[in-house]
Scaffold this active site. Structure first.
Site, PDB file in Angstrom:
ATOM      1  N   LYS A   1       4.718   5.232  -9.790  1.00 26.25           N
ATOM      2  CA  LYS A   1       3.501   5.063  -8.975  1.00 26.25           C
ATOM      3  C   LYS A   1       2.291   4.874  -9.883  1.00 26.25           C
ATOM      4  O   LYS A   1       1.388   4.078  -9.608  1.00 26.25           O
ATOM      5  CB  LYS A   1       3.299   6.281  -8.069  1.00 26.25           C
ATOM      6  CG  LYS A   1       4.349   6.372  -6.961  1.00 26.25           C
ATOM      7  CD  LYS A   1       4.203   7.677  -6.182  1.00 26.25           C
ATOM      8  CE  LYS A   1       5.310   7.815  -5.142  1.00 26.25           C
ATOM      9  NZ  LYS A   1       5.392   9.172  -4.609  1.00 26.25           N
TER      10      LYS A   1
ATOM     11  N   GLU B   1       0.817  -1.214   0.000  1.00 25.54           N
ATOM     12  CA  GLU B   1       0.000   0.000   0.000  1.00 25.54           C
ATOM     13  C   GLU B   1       0.851   1.265   0.000  1.00 25.54           C
ATOM     14  O   GLU B   1       0.535   2.255  -0.658  1.00 25.54           O
ATOM     15  CB  GLU B   1      -0.923  -0.022   1.233  1.00 25.54           C
ATOM     16  CG  GLU B   1      -1.770   1.206   1.444  1.00 25.54           C
ATOM     17  CD  GLU B   1      -2.753   1.457   0.306  1.00 25.54           C
ATOM     18  OE1 GLU B   1      -2.364   2.193  -0.618  1.00 25.54           O
ATOM     19  OE2 GLU B   1      -3.878   0.935   0.340  1.00 25.54           O
TER      20      GLU B   1
ATOM     21  N   GLY C   1       6.805  10.782   4.043  1.00 25.19           N
ATOM     22  CA  GLY C   1       7.295  10.972   5.421  1.00 25.19           C
ATOM     23  C   GLY C   1       7.384   9.639   6.133  1.00 25.19           C
ATOM     24  O   GLY C   1       6.553   8.759   5.914  1.00 25.19           O
TER      25      GLY C   1
ATOM     26  N   ALA D   1       2.299   6.733   0.242  1.00 22.62           N
ATOM     27  CA  ALA D   1       2.685   6.355   1.617  1.00 22.62           C
ATOM     28  C   ALA D   1       1.501   5.754   2.366  1.00 22.62           C
ATOM     29  O   ALA D   1       0.929   4.764   1.924  1.00 22.62           O
ATOM     30  CB  ALA D   1       3.275   7.545   2.356  1.00 22.62           C
TER      31      ALA D   1
END
Ligand code: ADP
Ligand code: ASP
Ligand code: MG
Length: 809
Positions: free
Chosen positions: A677, A601, A792, A606
């Site tokens: 992606k 996932e 992040g 993220a």
């Protein structure tokens, strides 16, 4: 009155013997004590006989080791002043042993009769020394040789005792004893006085025979564990002691390999209705397990046991169908050869009869049956017997099992989920036992998986093997530690880190690793990824999850092998999903075939639920028309903040200062990462695309791309400002906004700088957020939108953790 038995593990050393004496002292109504040989001595005596009969003079070394061991025990247990008599007795007894072994050496033959005689020395020596030690410690005791009391047939090695004749002698001998009788376990004698043994582990039977003869109120068997456990504690760390079990349950458990009690032990106690208690010499205050007795239990499953090695034989052929008497002939042939059958299954098609025997009997069994059916085999009505080896049996035992529908389902689900192939199944008609035949290699994994499923259905342990202890890896480990308590209490999950590696060090431990970095782990050793994977596969633990927190290109090449071993893979590493289409589909195929999880996932956005949402839509029958997305936090920030009065180059510099870009911002501006992606999203929808088929606009103008350094790149980019300002004015003039838009629709996937109108769902995008809009058959007028921070370490690690939990639940 009670009778107590102490096994080899309770009398292995002088210290243990002292503990044993204390346990006896604490039992005032003790009528007799049975002891085994010092631990390991019976095995040594067997070796002695084998070496001597093979003409190997190495046996004398064993003799002197045996002497040393017993002498040392005497020195530690008995005061010097009184030691002499015991030493003399032991010495002369060892001389007898030496003579016997010498005879074997000369004749090169150790018959079962001689072997029993040799084995008898183990119990004789230990009982004599323990009796003397008791006297030395101040309470009267007398050495009793069981050969005076227990009478058997002459089936040497595994003699059958005569209950009545033995009982009479036992009562008389125990009554005549001066002090507490310390009786030799395991050994007995024929009617004409020849030494026999009751079978390996037979001291348990000795105490049961004596207890039954004396009609005691309880028989106690003292050993080195807290009782009969739900599974062998050496193989299943989460096993726990069973407080009560019926004679039948104990019989089934021990018959199927639980070494804790010798199966024939149950019979004499059961006949007289005497409970048997199993206790721990090292934890005497613990009540232990009671077999028999009046207490009833509500528990559905009592325990799981296993036999490590069995052979499985298959008799098959069309000639068996409807022919009465085939099975009779099979089992009579086996009985004629005294081959004991552990488990039998027959398919209702009557095409096959299968059964298990101990491996050393397999060949004899095969020959016996092939001979019995010689004519049928010659006429091709039956096939020659097929023998499979290296198999184990796992048995689930429980008196109440028959009342619980679906229990078999739970067993097979646990086995299936862990990739354990079931060769055969047998359920006793009493429904006291469900047995499965599996590969010996899977035994430990199967025991743990089934144990978890049946006893700890409330707490599931998963084993995490983490590669990469960089920012995401360590953040994940911190989050795991922080959420441990709530995972256990709310979700009944125990996520254990069983392996961790970086490029320099690796650490693996079945008991778990607490360090956040491989370098800091106590168990660390030089790293090798292949070795790490092999050890993980070798552990063969249930619920194993491989977590790749690297950006390595080489690692995903191992995913196929890992998934194929029924280990799920969780990763934020895009490489496995953006390689060749064939590689991607192969992984998906193994995932499906093995019924494991391959979750990633965090590869897109993220921690945002993007791939999961997409899959849920597809799975629930929705049709995806198009997906639009902003998939780069950097590019999102740049176009949300680029406005008249500040150049594009300055905006990029500002983003870099805020830590939003790669060290070289061209890695973001090239659009490659977005392209990857997008490729993942497209493939998830079902587009058969290769990476080069995704069209990606590179935002780096040629002169800036050619720049040798980052400062030079900024200069060149500044010189190209008009390219960007022109786009910006165009957007402003149309009342629209610039976005680096990735889209998939109608078989095409492309990413490019675009202008969107005020009515577009991305118009309000701000900061460095990612956003994805799914337009589908169900969401056709307004798309389904997922939006939020898409990068992040915290959110990425949390996404990985969520995937891990998804695997386990
Ligand atoms: P002793 O020398 O006292 O006769 P054994 O070695 O014969 O002891 O049996 C005790 C051992 O049996 C324990 O140390 C334990 O490792 C093993 N064992 C196997 N299965 C079980 C089980 N289900 N419960 C308890 N112990 C078991
Ligand atoms: N000493 C014997 C054996 O090792 C009997 C026993 O320990 O029960 O088999
Ligand atoms: Mg034993």
């Amino acid at each position: 009155m009670k009778v107590l038995k102490f096994g080899g593990t309770s009398v292995g050393s002088a210290d243990r013997i002292l503990q044993t004496i204390e346990c006896v002292r604490a039992t005032p109504d003790c009528g007799a004590v049975v002891v085994s040989a010092l631990s390991g001595v019976t095995d040594e005596l067997m070796r002695l006989g084998a070496l001597a009969s093979a003409g190997d003079s190495g046996f004398s070394l064993i003799l002197s080791e045996l002497q040393n061991r017993h002498f040392k025990a005497i020195e530690q247990l008995i005061a010097p002043a009184t030691r002499g008599r015991t030493l003399a007795w032991v010495k002369s007894t060892l001389n007898e042993l030496e003579e016997a072994v010498h005879g074997v050496f000369v004749l090169r033959e150790c018959s079962p009769k001689t072997s029993d005689y040799i084995l008898s020395f183990g119990e004789r020596l230990s009982a004599f020394i323990i009796a003397a030690a008791c006297v030395d410690k101040g309470f009267p005791a007398e050495y009793v040789d069981a050969r005076e009391m227990i009478l058997t047939d002459d089936h040497f090695g595994n003699a059958e005792f005569y209950p009545e004749a033995s009982a009479e002698r036992i009562c008389a001998r125990i009554k005549a004893s001066q002090g507490l009788p310390i009786v030799t376990g395991f050994i007995a004698a024929t009617l004409d006085g020849r030494t026999t043994t009751l079978g390996r582990g037979g001291s348990d039977l000795t105490v049961s025979i004596i207890g039954a003869a004396l009609a005691v109120e309880e028989i106690e068997i003292w050993t080195d564990v807290d009782g009969i456990m739900t599974a062998d504690p050496r193989l299943v760390p989460t096993a726990f002691p069973i407080d009560h079990l019926t004679y039948e349950e104990a019989m089934e458990l021990s018959h199927f390999g639980a070494k804790i009690i010798y199966p024939p032990t149950i019979q004499p106690a059961l006949k007289k209705g005497i409970p048997i208690r199993i206790k721990n010499t090292m934890n005497p205050s613990f009540p232990g397990s009671v077999i028999g007795g009046s207490q009833k239990t509500e528990r559905l499953v009592t325990g799981i046991s296993s036999i490590s090695q069995v052979a499985f034989l298959r008799v098959q052929g069309l000639g068996m169908q409807g022919v009465a008497g085939t099975s009779k002939r099979v089992f009579t042939a086996l009985a004629d050869h005294a081959i004991s059958v552990i488990l039998i299954t027959q398919a209702s098609s009557e095409h096959t009869i299968c059964f298990s025997v101990m491996p050393d009997k397999a060949e004899e069994a095969r020959k016996a049956i092939d001979q019995e059916f010689e004519h049928e085999i010659a006429r091709q009505l039956l096939e020659p017997v097929v023998v499979e080896k290296d198999l184990s049996i796992l048995s689930v035992v429980g008196e109440q099992m028959r009342h619980m529908p679906g229990l078999g389902g739970r067993v097979f689900t646990a086995l299936g989920a862990n990739g354990i192939n079931v060769v055969a199944i047998a359920q006793g008609s009493s429904e006291l036992n469900i047995s499965v035949v599996i590969s010996a290699q899977d035994r430990k994994k199967a025991l743990n998986a089934v144990h978890d499923a049946l006893f700890l259905s409330d707490l599931r342990t998963a084993h995490i093997f983490l590669v990469g202890d960089g920012l995401i890896g360590t953040t994940l480990l911190k989050q795991l530690a922080e959420s441990r308590e709530s995972l256990t209490s709310r979700y009944h999950l125990n996520l254990q880190v069983t392996g961790i590696t970086n490029t320099r060090f690796m650490a693996l431990s079945e008991a778990g690793i607490s360090a956040l970095k491989a370098t800091e782990a106590a168990e660390k050793e030089p790293a090798s990824i292949d070795e790490f994977v092999n050890i993980m596969l070798g552990f063969n633990l249930p619920h194993s999850i491989f977590v790749d927190c690297t950006a390595s290109e080489a690692l995903p090449q191992r995913y196929g092998k890992i998934l194929d071993a029924n280990i799920s893979v969780v990763t934020p590493n895009k490489r496995a999903l953006t390689g060749s289409l064939k590689g991607y589909s192969d992984l998906k195929t193994v995932e499906r075939r093995r019924n494991v999880h391959f979750l990633y996932e965090t590869c897109v956005g993220a921690g945002l639920p993007i791939i999961g949402t997409l899959n849920d839509l597809v799975k629930s029958g929705d049709e995806i028309f198009s997906v639009e997305a902003v998939l780069s936090g950097t590019l999102s920030y740049l176009f949300n903040n680029y406005r008249a009065g500040v150049s594009f180059a300055e905006t990029v510099k500002r983003a870099q200062e805020l830590g939003y870009t790669e060290p070289d911002p061209r890695d973001d501006l090239s659009g490659r990462d977005v392209g990857r992606k997008l490729l993942i999203l497209a493939r998830e929808i079902g587009y058969q695309l290769e990476e080069n088929e995704v069209s990606v606009e590179d935002l780096v103008p040629a002169p800036a791309a050619a720049a040798k350094t980052v400062p030079e790149f900024y200069e060149r980019l500044q010189e190209q400002e008009n390219i960007f300002s022109a786009k910006l004015s165009e957007a402003n003039e149309s009342g629209g906004k610039l976005v680096y838009l990735a889209s998939v629709s109608k078989g095409r996937a492309e990413a490019k700088l675009s202008i969107i109108g005020a009515d577009h769902p991305f118009y309000g995008l701000s900061g460095s957020d990612n956003i994805v809009a799914f337009t589908t058959k169900r969401y056709s007028t307004r798309p389904l939108v997922v939006k939020g921070p898409g990068a992040g370490p915290e959110v990425t690690a949390a996404g990985v953790l969520a995937d891990i939990i998804r695997v386990v639940q």
